[in-house]
Design a protein around this motif. Structure first.
Motif, PDB file in Angstrom:
ATOM      1  N   ARG A 208      -0.057  12.380   1.808  1.00 50.52           N
ATOM      2  CA  ARG A 208      -1.048  12.539   0.699  1.00 50.52           C
ATOM      3  C   ARG A 208      -1.581  13.232   0.215  1.00 50.52           C
ATOM      4  NH1 ARG A 208      -2.109   7.322  -1.050  1.00 50.52           N
ATOM      5  NH2 ARG A 208      -0.895   5.581   0.204  1.00 50.52           N
TER       6      ARG A 208
ATOM      7  N   LEU B 100       7.209   8.856   4.363  1.00 48.53           N
ATOM      8  CA  LEU B 100       7.489   9.229   2.936  1.00 48.53           C
ATOM      9  C   LEU B 100       6.557  10.601   3.265  1.00 48.53           C
ATOM     10  CD1 LEU B 100       5.317   5.610   2.377  1.00 48.53           C
ATOM     11  CD2 LEU B 100       7.054   6.761   1.051  1.00 48.53           C
TER      12      LEU B 100
ATOM     13  N   ILE C 131       7.214   4.218   6.548  1.00 43.21           N
ATOM     14  CA  ILE C 131       6.073   4.647   5.956  1.00 43.21           C
ATOM     15  C   ILE C 131       6.037   6.127   6.377  1.00 43.21           C
ATOM     16  CG2 ILE C 131       3.548   3.791   6.769  1.00 43.21           C
ATOM     17  CD1 ILE C 131       3.995   1.191   5.744  1.00 43.21           C
TER      18      ILE C 131
ATOM     19  N   GLU D   5       0.623  -1.246  -0.296  1.00 37.00           N
ATOM     20  CA  GLU D   5      -0.164  -0.146   0.373  1.00 37.00           C
ATOM     21  C   GLU D   5       0.769   1.318   0.200  1.00 37.00           C
ATOM     22  OE1 GLU D   5      -2.590  -0.328   3.286  1.00 37.00           O
ATOM     23  OE2 GLU D   5      -3.649  -2.269   2.294  1.00 37.00           O
ATOM     24  N   SER D   6       1.701   1.196   0.936  1.00 37.06           N
ATOM     25  CA  SER D   6       2.733   2.764   0.825  1.00 37.06           C
ATOM     26  C   SER D   6       3.480   2.074  -0.721  1.00 37.06           C
ATOM     27  CB  SER D   6       3.494   2.399   2.272  1.00 37.06           C
ATOM     28  OG  SER D   6       2.788   2.222   3.279  1.00 37.06           O
TER      29      SER D   6
END
Length: 119
Positions: free
Chosen positions: A76, A73, A70, A20-21
């Motif tokens: 979003r 990152l 994660i 997902e990441s």
């Protein structure tokens, strides 16, 4: 933190988080290894694919490596609000993601019975 009774469940959840990441096996292994992880990259790959069971401390190091990657990152992209800059303050959850128009919790374009709205 979630605890998994079975190593396979922990491996599957860790693999899903990676997918997902968009995190690669190589990145996970390098981070895991920097935490003094004892398994090689092939063993980590086998663990994540359910072919090899690692001891709990090693599984947790893999999970920790994934979680740290994660966290690194970039966030979003969020949907922009109108130029007046006011966020909605109505609806069941004022922090909602805009999927509802605030009328009795119904999705946009749907009447209360779930049929398409005829506006």
């Amino acid at each position: 933190m979630d605890e998994f009774a079975q190593p396979l469940e922990q491996a599957q959840a860790t693999c899903e988080a990676m997918q997902e990441s968009g995190i690669t096996l190589s990145a996970v292994w390098m981070r895991y290894f920097s935490f003094t992880g004892a398994a090689g990259e092939y063993e980590i790959d086998a663990y994540l694919n359910g072919s090899l069971e690692l001891p709990a401390p090693e599984r947790d190091l893999v999970a920790h490596a994934v979680n740290e990657l994660i966290k690194e990152l970039p966030p979003r992209r969020m949907a922009p609000y109108s130029p007046n800059g006011k966020k909605p303050t109505h609806g069941p959850d004022a922090k909602h993601d805009g999927a509802h128009d605030g009328t009795k919790g119904q999705p946009l374009g749907k009447s209360p019975d779930g049929s398409p709205d005829k506006k």
